[in-house]
Design a protein around this motif. Structure first.
Motif, short mmCIF file in Angstrom:
data_model
loop_
_atom_site.label_atom_id
_atom_site.label_comp_id
_atom_site.label_asym_id
_atom_site.label_seq_id
_atom_site.Cartn_x
_atom_site.Cartn_y
_atom_site.Cartn_z
N UNK A 76 44.76 -48.57 43.78
CA UNK A 76 44.52 -48.40 42.35
C UNK A 76 43.51 -47.29 42.14
N UNK A 77 43.39 -46.86 40.88
CA UNK A 77 42.50 -45.73 40.60
C UNK A 77 42.14 -45.67 39.12
N UNK A 78 41.11 -44.91 38.84
CA UNK A 78 40.75 -44.53 37.49
C UNK A 78 40.27 -43.08 37.56
N UNK A 79 40.59 -42.32 36.54
CA UNK A 79 40.07 -40.96 36.44
C UNK A 79 39.08 -40.95 35.29
N UNK A 80 37.87 -40.48 35.58
CA UNK A 80 36.84 -40.37 34.56
C UNK A 80 36.46 -38.90 34.38
N UNK A 81 36.03 -38.56 33.20
CA UNK A 81 35.59 -37.20 32.87
C UNK A 81 34.12 -37.31 32.47
N UNK A 82 33.23 -36.90 33.38
CA UNK A 82 31.79 -37.11 33.19
C UNK A 82 31.03 -35.82 33.46
N UNK A 83 29.75 -35.82 33.10
CA UNK A 83 28.92 -34.63 33.25
C UNK A 83 28.52 -34.33 34.69
N UNK A 84 28.25 -35.38 35.48
CA UNK A 84 27.70 -35.16 36.81
C UNK A 84 28.33 -36.09 37.84
N UNK A 85 28.17 -35.72 39.10
CA UNK A 85 28.60 -36.59 40.19
C UNK A 85 27.87 -37.93 40.11
N UNK A 86 26.61 -37.91 39.76
CA UNK A 86 25.84 -39.14 39.64
C UNK A 86 26.48 -40.09 38.62
N UNK A 87 26.97 -39.52 37.50
CA UNK A 87 27.67 -40.34 36.50
C UNK A 87 28.94 -40.94 37.09
N UNK A 88 29.68 -40.14 37.85
CA UNK A 88 30.91 -40.64 38.48
C UNK A 88 30.59 -41.76 39.46
N UNK A 89 29.51 -41.61 40.21
CA UNK A 89 29.12 -42.65 41.16
C UNK A 89 28.71 -43.93 40.46
N UNK A 90 28.08 -43.82 39.30
CA UNK A 90 27.74 -45.02 38.53
C UNK A 90 29.00 -45.75 38.08
N UNK A 91 29.99 -44.99 37.61
CA UNK A 91 31.25 -45.61 37.21
C UNK A 91 31.97 -46.21 38.42
N UNK A 92 31.87 -45.55 39.56
CA UNK A 92 32.47 -46.11 40.78
C UNK A 92 31.83 -47.44 41.13
N UNK A 93 30.52 -47.55 40.93
CA UNK A 93 29.84 -48.82 41.18
C UNK A 93 30.34 -49.91 40.26
N UNK A 94 30.58 -49.57 39.00
CA UNK A 94 31.12 -50.56 38.05
C UNK A 94 32.53 -50.96 38.46
N UNK A 95 33.33 -49.98 38.91
CA UNK A 95 34.68 -50.28 39.38
C UNK A 95 34.66 -51.18 40.61
N UNK A 96 33.77 -50.88 41.54
CA UNK A 96 33.67 -51.67 42.77
C UNK A 96 33.31 -53.11 42.45
N UNK A 97 32.36 -53.29 41.52
CA UNK A 97 31.96 -54.64 41.16
C UNK A 97 33.10 -55.39 40.47
N UNK A 98 33.80 -54.72 39.56
CA UNK A 98 34.89 -55.36 38.83
C UNK A 98 36.07 -55.70 39.74
N UNK A 99 36.43 -54.76 40.62
CA UNK A 99 37.61 -54.94 41.48
C UNK A 99 37.31 -55.63 42.79
N UNK A 100 36.02 -55.81 43.08
CA UNK A 100 35.59 -56.41 44.35
C UNK A 100 36.16 -55.65 45.54
#
Length: 115
Positions: A76-100
């Protein structure tokens, strides 16, 4: 803004049947949050297993399934459009927590870079 692919391997997921509804709700809630934040581009889980995949080579030959030597497959995947890599990593953390599941983050090439 930069687009990032946040994805997980199918093999990284080992849900018990009783967990699926909770994980689906958490994933949907995270997606709604990304939409509300204006960073969501597209995303989804991959339907079926390897038996539902096809491979098309450069000559256009179609075969069932992935190549046998493939050991990792997109789940599975999600594509995000963010300002920085740090923002993308934060969203990845949210994805990891949600999807386990552990997420992989990769920057997508822009139209000009892809040519």
């Amino acid at each position: 803004m930069t687009k990032y692919l946040i994805s997980f391997r199918d093999e990284a997921v080992d849900y018990r049947d009783e967990d699926v509804a909770d994980i689906a709700e958490a994933s949907s809630a995270m997606t709604r949050e990304a939409i509300a934040a204006g960073v969501f581009v597209f995303g989804g889980g991959i339907k079926g297993g390897l038996e539902d995949a096809w491979t098309v080579d450069e000559a256009g030959v179609v075969t069932d399934g992935p190549y046998p030597e493939s050991k990792e497959h997109l789940g599975g995947f999600i594509i995000v459009d963010v300002d920085t890599l740090e923002d993308a990593l934060k969203w990845a953390g949210k994805c990891a927590a949600a999807c386990r599941a552990t997420m992989q983050v990769r920057e997508l090439l822009s139209g000009a870079e892809a040519r």
